[in-house]
Design a protein around this motif. Structure first.
Motif, mmCIF file in Angstrom:
data_model
loop_
_atom_site.group_PDB
_atom_site.id
_atom_site.type_symbol
_atom_site.label_atom_id
_atom_site.label_comp_id
_atom_site.label_asym_id
_atom_site.label_seq_id
_atom_site.Cartn_x
_atom_site.Cartn_y
_atom_site.Cartn_z
ATOM 1 N N ALA A 1 -0.675 4.785 9.531
ATOM 2 C CA ALA A 1 0.435 3.866 9.293
ATOM 3 C C ALA A 1 0.899 3.246 10.606
ATOM 4 O O ALA A 1 1.368 2.112 10.639
ATOM 5 C CB ALA A 1 1.592 4.590 8.614
ATOM 6 N N SER B 1 -6.619 -1.103 2.174
ATOM 7 C CA SER B 1 -6.630 -2.158 1.156
ATOM 8 C C SER B 1 -7.976 -2.259 0.470
ATOM 9 O O SER B 1 -8.064 -2.662 -0.703
ATOM 10 C CB SER B 1 -6.267 -3.501 1.800
ATOM 11 N N PHE C 1 -7.769 6.728 3.673
ATOM 12 C CA PHE C 1 -6.523 6.532 4.405
ATOM 13 C C PHE C 1 -6.767 5.966 5.797
ATOM 14 O O PHE C 1 -7.828 6.149 6.399
ATOM 15 C CB PHE C 1 -5.760 7.861 4.543
ATOM 16 N N MET D 1 0.834 -1.203 0.000
ATOM 17 C CA MET D 1 0.000 0.000 0.000
ATOM 18 C C MET D 1 0.859 1.240 0.000
ATOM 19 O O MET D 1 1.923 1.253 0.589
ATOM 20 C CB MET D 1 -0.914 0.011 1.233
ATOM 21 N N ARG D 2 0.344 2.260 -0.606
ATOM 22 C CA ARG D 2 1.129 3.455 -0.815
ATOM 23 C C ARG D 2 0.666 4.569 0.109
ATOM 24 O O ARG D 2 -0.511 4.752 0.340
ATOM 25 C CB ARG D 2 0.971 3.897 -2.274
ATOM 26 N N SER D 3 1.605 5.320 0.652
ATOM 27 C CA SER D 3 1.273 6.390 1.587
ATOM 28 C C SER D 3 0.893 7.654 0.853
ATOM 29 O O SER D 3 1.157 7.817 -0.328
ATOM 30 C CB SER D 3 2.474 6.682 2.495
ATOM 31 N N SER D 4 0.275 8.589 1.610
ATOM 32 C CA SER D 4 -0.076 9.871 1.008
ATOM 33 C C SER D 4 1.164 10.639 0.611
ATOM 34 O O SER D 4 1.158 11.423 -0.325
ATOM 35 C CB SER D 4 -0.907 10.708 1.987
ATOM 36 N N SER E 1 0.748 9.382 10.271
ATOM 37 C CA SER E 1 0.964 9.132 8.842
ATOM 38 C C SER E 1 -0.304 8.579 8.190
ATOM 39 O O SER E 1 -1.316 8.353 8.846
ATOM 40 C CB SER E 1 2.150 8.195 8.625
ATOM 41 N N CYS E 2 -0.221 8.386 6.880
ATOM 42 C CA CYS E 2 -1.383 7.933 6.121
ATOM 43 C C CYS E 2 -0.983 6.847 5.132
ATOM 44 O O CYS E 2 -0.023 7.031 4.374
ATOM 45 C CB CYS E 2 -2.003 9.091 5.340
ATOM 46 N N ILE E 3 -1.701 5.753 5.142
ATOM 47 C CA ILE E 3 -1.567 4.734 4.100
ATOM 48 C C ILE E 3 -2.960 4.438 3.563
ATOM 49 O O ILE E 3 -3.962 4.605 4.266
ATOM 50 C CB ILE E 3 -0.902 3.440 4.625
ATOM 51 N N THR F 1 -2.712 11.582 11.194
ATOM 52 C CA THR F 1 -3.467 11.006 10.078
ATOM 53 C C THR F 1 -4.578 11.913 9.572
ATOM 54 O O THR F 1 -4.704 12.107 8.355
ATOM 55 C CB THR F 1 -4.040 9.634 10.473
ATOM 56 N N GLY G 1 3.196 1.714 -5.633
ATOM 57 C CA GLY G 1 4.442 2.290 -5.122
ATOM 58 C C GLY G 1 5.705 1.667 -5.671
ATOM 59 O O GLY G 1 6.787 2.005 -5.230
#
Length: 329
Positions: A153, A167, A150, A1-4, A162-164, A81, A270
């Protein structure tokens, strides 16, 4: 998964200074248009000013969420977040505003040039302000859904950081439908509308100019003795340069979205060794660049705009010179 953070790709120092340059250029554009001395109608000035503000929002959101945060505020409230999710929403919202304001400006010029009877009622400052307000509200409402894609993380002392991307964003039918809707609204529909309206406008201008040339007995297009033709020529140059810039800088992003849809590729992937990811990042870079080019376009297309820019740039030196002379007396 990709973060912001990955969604707003990190910039190098060279890119950072370039961003600061374009940030200053957009601020200068806003000040110049606000002064209202560029020889443009109030309707056109309102659209161009709104586009410059949206472009400024894009740059601020990207710079805050990447460079300023990473270089000067490595640990701050921007890591929460909810905050980083909201910054991402603002950045996407600003990009959409810039796109749809370009569409609104194209529609306005199409009506003014091709449908002059309707243009007398539609192409007014009041209508422009209403359209701009609707674009800003609609874009923010449409993109607020991104706030909920989001998840934290990590969680430290019950504080989400943080933000991911969840899924479920890639598997849920609701999120897939939402992504499809956004893809259709930006960039597919704007791309089609701008291309179609520009084609119709060019055809109308060409036909009207041919007829007017015969009536005036002039063989030279844009004859100085025909102010109406000259006015239309300048208007169409400004329109085509802004619209053409949008098309050229968004075409890579458009191709990327088509590949994702028809190859079941993963959006926001990513893996930077993946050609599709490279294509997506290139498209994102170019669409951000489209938020930085309007100042150059105004300067190239409008003599009075260049003159106003020169006056603004000279004013600090003029004030300093006046102050020095006053003190030396």
């Amino acid at each position: 998964m990709r973060s912001s953070k990955a969604l707003l790709a990190p910039l190098t120092w060279d890119h950072l200074w370039t961003s600061y340059f374009f940030l200053s250029a957009n601020l200068l554009t806003i000040v110049t248009l606000t002064r209202g001395r560029c020889g443009l109608s109030k309707c056109i000035s309102r659209y161009l000013l709104a586009m410059a503000i949206a472009d400024l929002m894009v740059l601020i959101a990207i710079i805050i969420s990447t460079e300023i945060k990473d270089m000067y505020l490595p640990v701050s409230f921007l890591d929460y977040t909810p905050v980083c999710s909201f910054i991402f929403v603002l950045s996407v919202d600003a990009i959409d505003c810039s796109v749809w304001l370009t569409v609104a400006f194209t529609v306005d010029r199409f009506i003014a040039i091709c449908l002059q009877k309707l243009g007398a009622k539609y192409c007014t400052e009041k209508t422009a302000m209403m359209v701009i307000m609707v674009v800003y509200i609609f874009s923010f409402t449409l993109n607020i859904g991104f706030y909920f894609i989001f998840e934290p993380a990590e969680t430290i002392d019950d504080i989400p950081l943080s933000c991911i991307i969840k899924s479920t964003f890639y598997t849920s039918p609701a999120w897939m439908a939402y992504d499809w809707l956004r893809t259709i609204l930006t960039p597919f529909i704007p791309f089609v509308l701008i291309s179609l309206l520009n084609t119709l406008t060019i055809m109308h201008i060409t036909r009207a100019t041919r007829i007017r040339r015969k009536l005036l007995g002039s063989r030279k297009y844009g004859c100085p003795c025909d102010p109406e033709t000259e006015k239309r020529r300048k208007s169409i140059i400004l329109l085509l340069t802004i619209s053409g810039s949008f098309i050229l800088l968004w075409v890579v992003n458009l191709v990327y979205k088509v590949f994702v849809i028809f190859t079941d590729g993963m959006l926001f992937h990513g893996d930077y060794s993946n050609p599709l990811t490279i294509l997506g990042e290139s498209g994102f870079m170019l669409q951000c660049l489209s938020s930085c080019t309007n100042t150059v376009i105004y300067a190239l297309a409008q003599n009075k705009f260049r003159a106003e820019i020169a006056i603004l740039l000279k004013s600090p030196f003029v004030l300093a010179s006046t102050f020095i002379k006053f003190c030396s007396k």
